[in-house]
Design a protein around this motif. Structure first.
Motif, PDB file in Angstrom:
ATOM      1  N   LEU A 189       0.816  -1.216   0.000  1.00 53.76           N
ATOM      2  CA  LEU A 189       0.000   0.000   0.000  1.00 53.76           C
ATOM      3  C   LEU A 189       0.849   1.264   0.000  1.00 53.76           C
ATOM      4  O   LEU A 189       0.453   2.288  -0.574  1.00 53.76           O
ATOM      5  CB  LEU A 189      -0.919  -0.001   1.223  1.00 53.76           C
ATOM      6  N   LEU A 190       2.011   1.213   0.636  1.00 53.31           N
ATOM      7  CA  LEU A 190       2.853   2.401   0.770  1.00 53.31           C
ATOM      8  C   LEU A 190       3.923   2.503  -0.314  1.00 53.31           C
ATOM      9  O   LEU A 190       4.716   3.459  -0.293  1.00 53.31           O
ATOM     10  CB  LEU A 190       3.536   2.408   2.144  1.00 53.31           C
ATOM     11  N   ASP A 191       3.939   1.557  -1.233  1.00 50.98           N
ATOM     12  CA  ASP A 191       4.949   1.586  -2.289  1.00 50.98           C
ATOM     13  C   ASP A 191       4.525   2.562  -3.389  1.00 50.98           C
ATOM     14  O   ASP A 191       4.321   2.194  -4.547  1.00 50.98           O
ATOM     15  CB  ASP A 191       5.143   0.178  -2.867  1.00 50.98           C
ATOM     16  N   ARG A 192       4.388   3.813  -3.000  1.00 52.75           N
ATOM     17  CA  ARG A 192       4.000   4.882  -3.922  1.00 52.75           C
ATOM     18  C   ARG A 192       4.754   6.146  -3.538  1.00 52.75           C
ATOM     19  O   ARG A 192       5.250   6.279  -2.415  1.00 52.75           O
ATOM     20  CB  ARG A 192       2.491   5.130  -3.875  1.00 52.75           C
ATOM     21  N   SER A 193       4.826   7.073  -4.449  1.00 52.04           N
ATOM     22  CA  SER A 193       5.516   8.332  -4.177  1.00 52.04           C
ATOM     23  C   SER A 193       4.511   9.397  -3.745  1.00 52.04           C
ATOM     24  O   SER A 193       3.325   9.309  -4.061  1.00 52.04           O
ATOM     25  CB  SER A 193       6.268   8.803  -5.430  1.00 52.04           C
ATOM     26  N   GLY A 194       4.993  10.387  -3.027  1.00 50.65           N
ATOM     27  CA  GLY A 194       4.132  11.462  -2.554  1.00 50.65           C
ATOM     28  C   GLY A 194       4.338  11.720  -1.077  1.00 50.65           C
ATOM     29  O   GLY A 194       4.740  10.829  -0.317  1.00 50.65           O
ATOM     30  N   TRP A 195       4.046  12.924  -0.628  1.00 48.82           N
ATOM     31  CA  TRP A 195       4.274  13.296   0.765  1.00 48.82           C
ATOM     32  C   TRP A 195       3.381  12.524   1.719  1.00 48.82           C
ATOM     33  O   TRP A 195       3.785  12.217   2.851  1.00 48.82           O
ATOM     34  CB  TRP A 195       4.045  14.801   0.947  1.00 48.82           C
ATOM     35  N   LEU A 196       2.168  12.184   1.260  1.00 51.95           N
ATOM     36  CA  LEU A 196       1.251  11.450   2.129  1.00 51.95           C
ATOM     37  C   LEU A 196       1.802  10.071   2.467  1.00 51.95           C
ATOM     38  O   LEU A 196       1.768   9.645   3.630  1.00 51.95           O
ATOM     39  CB  LEU A 196      -0.117  11.324   1.454  1.00 51.95           C
ATOM     40  N   TYR A 197       2.326   9.375   1.468  1.00 51.89           N
ATOM     41  CA  TYR A 197       2.852   8.027   1.700  1.00 51.89           C
ATOM     42  C   TYR A 197       4.142   8.078   2.515  1.00 51.89           C
ATOM     43  O   TYR A 197       4.405   7.180   3.327  1.00 51.89           O
ATOM     44  CB  TYR A 197       3.072   7.324   0.364  1.00 51.89           C
ATOM     45  N   ASN A 198       4.934   9.135   2.318  1.00 50.66           N
ATOM     46  CA  ASN A 198       6.126   9.300   3.152  1.00 50.66           C
ATOM     47  C   ASN A 198       5.740   9.512   4.618  1.00 50.66           C
ATOM     48  O   ASN A 198       6.379   8.978   5.533  1.00 50.66           O
ATOM     49  CB  ASN A 198       6.952  10.490   2.654  1.00 50.66           C
ATOM     50  N   SER A 237       7.305  -3.824   7.639  1.00 49.66           N
ATOM     51  CA  SER A 237       6.842  -3.031   6.499  1.00 49.66           C
ATOM     52  C   SER A 237       8.004  -2.314   5.824  1.00 49.66           C
ATOM     53  O   SER A 237       8.094  -2.278   4.593  1.00 49.66           O
ATOM     54  CB  SER A 237       5.795  -2.006   6.956  1.00 49.66           C
ATOM     55  N   VAL A 238       8.902  -1.734   6.626  1.00 46.05           N
ATOM     56  CA  VAL A 238      10.054  -1.023   6.064  1.00 46.05           C
ATOM     57  C   VAL A 238      10.968  -1.969   5.297  1.00 46.05           C
ATOM     58  O   VAL A 238      11.453  -1.655   4.207  1.00 46.05           O
ATOM     59  CB  VAL A 238      10.832  -0.301   7.190  1.00 46.05           C
ATOM     60  N   VAL A 239      11.196  -3.158   5.848  1.00 39.46           N
ATOM     61  CA  VAL A 239      12.061  -4.130   5.171  1.00 39.46           C
ATOM     62  C   VAL A 239      11.431  -4.594   3.862  1.00 39.46           C
ATOM     63  O   VAL A 239      12.106  -4.673   2.818  1.00 39.46           O
ATOM     64  CB  VAL A 239      12.347  -5.332   6.096  1.00 39.46           C
ATOM     65  N   TYR A 240      10.137  -4.887   3.894  1.00 41.31           N
ATOM     66  CA  TYR A 240       9.459  -5.307   2.657  1.00 41.31           C
ATOM     67  C   TYR A 240       9.382  -4.154   1.657  1.00 41.31           C
ATOM     68  O   TYR A 240       9.464  -4.372   0.446  1.00 41.31           O
ATOM     69  CB  TYR A 240       8.059  -5.824   2.978  1.00 41.31           C
ATOM     70  N   LEU A 241       9.220  -2.947   2.156  1.00 46.50           N
ATOM     71  CA  LEU A 241       9.172  -1.786   1.266  1.00 46.50           C
ATOM     72  C   LEU A 241      10.510  -1.603   0.557  1.00 46.50           C
ATOM     73  O   LEU A 241      10.548  -1.279  -0.640  1.00 46.50           O
ATOM     74  CB  LEU A 241       8.814  -0.533   2.063  1.00 46.50           C
ATOM     75  N   ALA A 242      11.596  -1.817   1.271  1.00 45.21           N
ATOM     76  CA  ALA A 242      12.915  -1.749   0.644  1.00 45.21           C
ATOM     77  C   ALA A 242      13.062  -2.830  -0.425  1.00 45.21           C
ATOM     78  O   ALA A 242      13.645  -2.599  -1.494  1.00 45.21           O
ATOM     79  CB  ALA A 242      14.008  -1.900   1.699  1.00 45.21           C
ATOM     80  N   GLY A 243      12.502  -4.016  -0.146  1.00 50.91           N
ATOM     81  CA  GLY A 243      12.537  -5.076  -1.142  1.00 50.91           C
ATOM     82  C   GLY A 243      11.698  -4.748  -2.366  1.00 50.91           C
ATOM     83  O   GLY A 243      12.101  -5.029  -3.503  1.00 50.91           O
ATOM     84  N   LEU A 244      10.538  -4.133  -2.149  1.00 51.99           N
ATOM     85  CA  LEU A 244       9.672  -3.750  -3.267  1.00 51.99           C
ATOM     86  C   LEU A 244      10.340  -2.714  -4.164  1.00 51.99           C
ATOM     87  O   LEU A 244      10.214  -2.756  -5.396  1.00 51.99           O
ATOM     88  CB  LEU A 244       8.347  -3.199  -2.746  1.00 51.99           C
ATOM     89  N   GLN A 245      11.039  -1.790  -3.559  1.00 47.13           N
ATOM     90  CA  GLN A 245      11.697  -0.755  -4.348  1.00 47.13           C
ATOM     91  C   GLN A 245      12.895  -1.296  -5.123  1.00 47.13           C
ATOM     92  O   GLN A 245      13.418  -0.609  -6.002  1.00 47.13           O
ATOM     93  CB  GLN A 245      12.123   0.396  -3.429  1.00 47.13           C
ATOM     94  N   GLY A 246      13.306  -2.515  -4.790  1.00 44.59           N
ATOM     95  CA  GLY A 246      14.384  -3.147  -5.543  1.00 44.59           C
ATOM     96  C   GLY A 246      13.899  -4.020  -6.691  1.00 44.59           C
ATOM     97  O   GLY A 246      14.708  -4.596  -7.421  1.00 44.59           O
ATOM     98  N   VAL A 247      12.564  -4.136  -6.843  1.00 44.10           N
ATOM     99  CA  VAL A 247      12.013  -4.920  -7.951  1.00 44.10           C
ATOM    100  C   VAL A 247      12.127  -4.107  -9.246  1.00 44.10           C
ATOM    101  O   VAL A 247      11.601  -2.988  -9.310  1.00 44.10           O
ATOM    102  CB  VAL A 247      10.536  -5.287  -7.689  1.00 44.10           C
TER     103      VAL A 247
END
Length: 284
Positions: free
Chosen positions: A89-98, A163-173
């Motif tokens: 859900l958080l694998d998106r850009s924008g200030w809200l997701y940050n 969530s942070v660890v999985y998010l880092a993995g998602l950004q590496g796809v």
């Protein structure tokens, strides 16, 4: 010889700290575990493996081992599943997701005691949760629910880390892989199953091992929320049992043996799980 000395010079401070604060306490605990020592008598007698044999036949130890195993399974499963969902859900850009990423990570940096006190207030019989849903459930007073409530609280606190660890993995796809799968007609679920999930294998390995260790050494949350109750040891974990035997019952030798057994269990289980998950990474 001179070339070998440079790495040793830089590693020496870390090795000294590790030896003083990790290896030395383990060795001291092991030596105590072979005696009938207590806090008020220095003339401890050598009993060999007597403390270990006592624990293996002790119903309290076996009960705490079962409780710890159930609690660990809850802690391993819930944050892993929830972490993947939140990361997607958080694998998106924008200030809200940050901002939301920061919000989800806040519980991780909070003290376990603080988190437990807050949740204890909400999970009481007349607490916020029951008032919100109009129920009268004893989340912490019911022996059949207390352990699962503790598992939920610890899982909630560890959700941000996963969530942070999985998010880092998602950004590496690689985006090219997702685009290629979409062009081939793969839907969202198929893209997740065949492209994203295999790429998240290293993240899952890290999260699972960390959660496994967290579950087996759970103490703070249990002490604050239930203190091992309600009832006779219904939520008494191995770590809580170590403290109670060592300080409440004044049996330092037996408590040290229990701590050594807990250390061995954590080391063996973590190593096996790590090996299995590393092999899974290669297979995927």
């Amino acid at each position: 010889m001179k070339r070998l000395s440079y790495p040793l010079v830089f590693a020496a401070p870390g090795l000294v700290v590790y030896a003083c604060f990790v290896l030395a306490p383990i060795l001291i605990s092991f030596s105590y575990s072979l005696t009938n020592a207590d806090l008020f008598h220095t003339d401890a007698g050598f009993v060999g493996i007597g403390n270990y044999l006592t624990l293996l036949g002790d119903s309290g130890f076996l009960r705490s081992l079962r409780v710890t195993t159930i609690l660990t399974l809850i802690i391993v499963i819930l944050p892993n599943v929830g972490g993947v969902a939140v990361a997607m859900l958080l694998d998106r850009s924008g200030w809200l997701y940050n901002a939301l990423r920061s919000v989800f990570f806040v519980p991780v940096v909070l003290s376990s005691v603080v988190v437990s006190v807050v949740w204890m207030a909400m999970l009481q019989d007349e607490g916020l949760i029951n008032q919100l849903f109009g129920t009268h459930i004893g989340w912490l007073s019911d022996p059949g629910l207390a352990l699962y409530s503790i598992g939920f609280v610890i899982s909630w606190q560890m959700l941000g880390f996963c969530s942070v660890v999985y998010l880092a993995g998602l950004q590496g796809v690689p985006a090219s892989l997702l685009e290629a799968a979409q062009i081939d007609g793969a839907g969202p679920w198929r893209r997740f199953r065949q492209v994203i999930w295999p790429m998240l294998a290293p993240a899952m390995t890290l999260n699972t091992v960390m959660l496994l260790i967290t579950g087996f050494k759970a103490y703070d949350h249990v002490q604050v929320l239930t203190a091992g109750g309600p009832g006779l040891g219904t939520t008494s974990t191995l770590a809580l049992n170590v403290i109670q035997v060592g300080f409440n019952e004044n049996r330092t030798g037996l408590s040290s043996a229990l701590a050594i057994i807990m250390l061995v269990i954590i080391a063996v289980v973590s190593s096996l799980v790590l090996r299995v998950l590393k092999r899974r990474e290669v297979d995927l």
